[in-house]
Design a protein around this motif. Structure first.
Motif, mmCIF file in Angstrom:
data_model
loop_
_atom_site.group_PDB
_atom_site.id
_atom_site.type_symbol
_atom_site.label_atom_id
_atom_site.label_comp_id
_atom_site.label_asym_id
_atom_site.label_seq_id
_atom_site.Cartn_x
_atom_site.Cartn_y
_atom_site.Cartn_z
ATOM 1 N N PHE A 170 0.832 -1.202 0.000
ATOM 2 C CA PHE A 170 0.000 0.000 0.000
ATOM 3 C C PHE A 170 0.867 1.254 0.000
ATOM 4 O O PHE A 170 0.588 2.220 -0.709
ATOM 5 C CB PHE A 170 -0.933 -0.012 1.223
ATOM 6 C CG PHE A 170 -1.871 1.164 1.256
ATOM 7 C CD1 PHE A 170 -2.978 1.213 0.419
ATOM 8 C CD2 PHE A 170 -1.643 2.215 2.129
ATOM 9 C CE1 PHE A 170 -3.834 2.307 0.461
ATOM 10 C CE2 PHE A 170 -2.487 3.307 2.161
ATOM 11 C CZ PHE A 170 -3.601 3.352 1.338
ATOM 12 N N PHE A 171 1.922 1.209 0.799
ATOM 13 C CA PHE A 171 2.876 2.316 0.841
ATOM 14 C C PHE A 171 4.140 1.914 0.069
ATOM 15 O O PHE A 171 4.579 0.774 0.147
ATOM 16 C CB PHE A 171 3.247 2.667 2.288
ATOM 17 C CG PHE A 171 2.088 3.191 3.091
ATOM 18 C CD1 PHE A 171 1.650 4.502 2.934
ATOM 19 C CD2 PHE A 171 1.425 2.367 3.996
ATOM 20 C CE1 PHE A 171 0.578 4.977 3.672
ATOM 21 C CE2 PHE A 171 0.355 2.851 4.732
ATOM 22 C CZ PHE A 171 -0.072 4.151 4.575
ATOM 23 N N PRO A 172 4.722 2.832 -0.655
ATOM 24 C CA PRO A 172 5.953 2.485 -1.390
ATOM 25 C C PRO A 172 7.096 2.212 -0.414
ATOM 26 O O PRO A 172 7.169 2.789 0.673
ATOM 27 C CB PRO A 172 6.221 3.729 -2.238
ATOM 28 C CG PRO A 172 5.534 4.838 -1.513
ATOM 29 C CD PRO A 172 4.308 4.212 -0.869
ATOM 30 N N ARG A 173 7.960 1.289 -0.832
ATOM 31 C CA ARG A 173 9.096 0.941 0.015
ATOM 32 C C ARG A 173 10.155 2.044 -0.060
ATOM 33 O O ARG A 173 10.579 2.432 -1.145
ATOM 34 C CB ARG A 173 9.715 -0.377 -0.441
ATOM 35 C CG ARG A 173 10.929 -0.816 0.368
ATOM 36 C CD ARG A 173 11.420 -2.166 -0.086
ATOM 37 N NE ARG A 173 10.411 -3.193 0.186
ATOM 38 C CZ ARG A 173 10.548 -4.478 -0.170
ATOM 39 N NH1 ARG A 173 11.634 -4.872 -0.814
ATOM 40 N NH2 ARG A 173 9.593 -5.351 0.112
ATOM 41 N N VAL A 174 10.541 2.513 1.114
ATOM 42 C CA VAL A 174 11.542 3.572 1.204
ATOM 43 C C VAL A 174 12.913 2.901 1.338
ATOM 44 O O VAL A 174 13.147 2.138 2.284
ATOM 45 C CB VAL A 174 11.271 4.508 2.389
ATOM 46 C CG1 VAL A 174 12.331 5.591 2.470
ATOM 47 C CG2 VAL A 174 9.875 5.125 2.265
#
Length: 209
Positions: free
Chosen positions: A21-25
């Motif tokens: 859901f959230f991009p990988r940092v």
């Protein structure tokens, strides 16, 4: 015709990865680690302690002596905001120091491996040179030295002089030495016999008419 593969849905089939859901940092580890080490080094200097002391003293004086409308931390509550800020700083400082320590451990491990490899190469070179020196020392044992050659030649000459031919050669050498001492002729320029006293050389006749 190409055969159609049957897609199995059993337990032996791995599941597909779920969509995030959230991009990988994923920051650059080298740049982040370098920045972290710089900040960790700064935290361990007297300048950081001096600036931090000035900041805390200014915070306490301002929230104690300043007018009530300008204060942003209550002294009656024990400077709660300052306590929370220092706790937040400590909570971030510990992981930063651990990250810097891990990077230092990695560098030490790499340097130790390089030193170990260099030491092994030096040891192999030293062993090779030692073997070469030992081989040269063994080879030099069979080489005749100058003193040994001189002694062998002297003994051969003595054996030759003890024989009849050697005695004749010795007598000839002694006679030659005596002649050389008694005469001044070197053999390079022919000597003219000395003239008798009172005689003058005759004039050479001129046979031409």
């Amino acid at each position: 015709m190409a055969e159609k593969r049957q897609v199995s849905t059993g337990l032996d089939t791995p599941m597909t990865a779920r969509a995030r859901f959230f991009p990988r940092v994923s920051p650059n580890p080298d740049a982040f680690g370098s920045t972290t080490e710089k900040f960790a080094r700064f935290m361990g200097t007297p300048q950081f302690l001096f600036y931090m002391t000035i900041f805390c003293v200014f915070w306490l004086i301002w929230n104690t002596l300043a007018p009530e409308g300008w204060r942003f931390d209550s002294a009656a509550l024990g400077f709660t905001a300052l306590t929370l800020m220092l706790s937040l700083q400590a909570s971030y400082a510990a992981p930063l120091l651990l990250l810097a320590q891990n990077r230092q451990d990695d560098r030490d491990r790499v340097s130790l491996s390089e030193d170990r490899g260099r030491a092994e190469r030096n040891l192999s070179d030293t062993e090779y040179l030692t073997r070469e020196l030992a081989a040269l020392r063994i080879a030099l044992r069979d080489v005749a030295t100058r003193d040994y050659v001189r002694s062998e030649l002297r003994s051969a000459l003595e054996d030759l002089l003890e024989t009849t031919d050697g005695e004749e050669l010795n007598l000839r050498a002694k006679t030659t030495k005596r002649r050389d001492r008694g005469s001044t002729n070197t053999g390079l320029i022919p000597q003219v016999p000395p003239r008798a006293p009172g005689r003058t050389p005759r004039a050479r006749r001129n046979d031409t008419p």
